[in-house]
Design an enzyme around this catalytic site. Structure first.
Site, short mmCIF file in Angstrom:
data_model
loop_
_atom_site.label_atom_id
_atom_site.label_comp_id
_atom_site.label_asym_id
_atom_site.label_seq_id
_atom_site.Cartn_x
_atom_site.Cartn_y
_atom_site.Cartn_z
N HIS A 187 49.39 48.25 43.48
CA HIS A 187 49.00 47.86 42.11
C HIS A 187 50.26 47.89 41.24
CE1 HIS A 187 45.86 48.07 38.64
NE2 HIS A 187 47.03 47.71 38.14
N THR A 239 50.62 38.99 39.76
CA THR A 239 51.10 38.33 38.56
C THR A 239 50.09 37.31 38.07
OG1 THR A 239 53.06 37.37 37.52
CG2 THR A 239 52.39 36.39 39.61
N THR A 240 50.11 37.06 36.76
CA THR A 240 49.22 36.08 36.14
C THR A 240 49.97 34.74 36.10
OG1 THR A 240 48.78 37.94 34.64
CG2 THR A 240 47.65 35.86 34.18
N PRO A 241 49.48 33.73 36.83
CA PRO A 241 50.19 32.45 36.81
C PRO A 241 50.35 31.94 35.37
CG PRO A 241 48.51 32.45 38.52
CD PRO A 241 48.31 33.71 37.71
N HIS A 276 40.56 45.59 37.51
CA HIS A 276 40.81 46.69 36.56
C HIS A 276 39.45 47.18 36.05
CE1 HIS A 276 44.88 45.27 36.76
NE2 HIS A 276 45.29 46.26 35.99
N GLU A 329 38.92 51.02 32.40
CA GLU A 329 40.27 51.43 32.04
C GLU A 329 40.28 52.07 30.66
OE1 GLU A 329 42.50 47.85 32.16
OE2 GLU A 329 44.42 48.86 31.93
N ASP A 387 53.04 49.60 36.06
CA ASP A 387 54.12 48.92 35.34
C ASP A 387 55.32 49.85 35.29
OD1 ASP A 387 52.70 46.41 34.08
OD2 ASP A 387 51.32 48.08 33.78
#
Ligand code: IMP
Ligand code: ZN
Length: 355
Positions: free
Chosen positions: A20, A107-109, A209, A212, A303
């Site tokens: 993650h 990753t977010t395209p 997710h 959260e 992150d």
């Protein structure tokens, strides 16, 4: 007789998996600074130095200050193929240097209009950079998960699933749902998740997710997500008892990851620094979950570029705050292999590598 605390282990040398990790959130500040310096010298950026915007020792980003880091800064700095390639290679190299032997980046395209790159071009550039990084660092294998963002429309989400299917042969192994937990309605993503699970030749892995923040932990949202039977869940913070029972219930299908156990991607430093939990490390729900049957807990960084704690340090924190023995740590690291999305062959390689 009280048992002696065990000596610190060498967590950096210990082969580890990381499943993650958001690509743009995993870029080190030094790497961002290098990109910025180059652009500044070429006169192609008006942005401030990343070392000023994100001071090296600052890790206390909360949910209000975290998401704008991307939309207001990082996405403006990393906006062309060269910087996307440079940052992706640097992220893979950093994980390899930390002893990660198997990595699932997500990753977010994102289309890069000024660079003439559409979303497919973005995914391709990331995969090319990951391949180049692995050639330079043969100790690590890296796969890609494509993220749907909670703010996406149902059509945009389905486009992410289509891209995941399109690039499967190149190493895309799953889809994720992420983004600001205060935004969006997860029910809109049901068709996209169904399509991901139904992908030809075996479903893609699905990780979500989950709970959260309190705002993303309504009964309706948690039930909707559990109805999808996701292979893995990230964060898993605000979860009532009856949902915990759904999380640990046996999974007849085995899922896209091929595991009957559901993976829990728990992000200790992220949750503590972002004040997503009450209290510090000792209070983290890792302590509640790591021995529970029916789930496989995998400590993850989320992150590392923002929160500054590499995976080796997450294990160090676990040993320090939850007093796991050396044998318990090694067993837990190895158990994580069960819930990777990278396939049987990769699982076998990792099992050979991990004692
Ligand atoms: P990218 O998808 O590679 O651009 O990585 C950054 C993106 O990941 C952010 O814009 C968020 O949408 C998402 N992200 C990173 N960390 C989190 C998290 O903890 N929760 C939800 N979304 C996240
Ligand atoms: Zn995340």
């Amino acid at each position: 007789m009280a048992s002696e605390p065990e000596a610190d282990m060498d967590f950096q040398s210990m082969p580890k998996i990381e499943i993650h990790a958001h690509l743009s959130g995993s870029i080190s500040r030094q790497c961002l600074h290098e990109i910025w310096s180059k652009k500044k010298a070429a006169g192609s950026t008006d942005l401030e130095d990343p070392l000023v915007v994100m001071p090296v020792d600052k890790h206390d980003y909360d949910l209000n200050t975290f998401f704008p880091l991307f939309s207001s800064y990082i996405y403006h700095l990393v906006d062309d193929v060269d910087s996307l390639t440079y940052t992706t290679k640097s992220v893979v190299a950093d994980f390899a240097a930390d002893g990660v032997v198997y990595l699932e980046l997500r990753t977010t395209p994102r289309a890069m209009a000024t660079a003439g790159l559409d979303k497919a071009g973005y995914v391709e550039a990331v995969l090319d950079a990951m391949a180049a990084a692995q050639a330079e660092h043969p100790s690590i294998r890296a796969k890609l998960i494509l993220s749907m963002d909670r703010r996406n429309t149902p059509e945009e989400a389905r486009e992410v699933v289509l891209l995941a299917r399109q690039f499967r042969a190149r190493g895309v192994v799953g889809v994720d749902l992420c983004g600001d937990p205060a935004k969006g309605d997860v029910a809109l993503f049901t068709p996209a998740v169904r399509e991901a699970k139904a992908a030809a030749g075996g479903g893609l892995g699905v990780t979500i997710h989950f709970a959260e923040a309190e705002c993303s932990a309504s009964e309706a949202e948690l039930q909707t997500i559990m109805d999808w039977d996701p292979d893995r869940l990230g964060h898993v913070i605000h979860v009532p008892e009856h949902i915990k029972r759904r999380i640990t219930a046996a999974r007849p299908s085995g899922g896209g990851g091929g595991s009957s156990s559901r993976g829990l991607e728990l992000c200790l430093s992220c949750n503590v620094h972002a004040k997503m939990i009450v209290g510090s490390f000792e209070a983290h729900h890792f302590g509640e979950w790591w021995r529970v049957e029916g789930v496989t807990v995998v400590p993850c960084t989320d992150d590392v570029g923002v929160f500054g704690s590499p995976v080796s340090n997450e294990w160090r924190l676990i040993q320090r705050h939850f007093k796991l023995t050396r044998a318990e740590i090694l067993e837990l690291v190895r158990k994580g292999i069960d819930v990777i999305f990278g396939g049987e062959e990769e699982k076998q390689r990792l099992r050979r590598l991990m004692w």
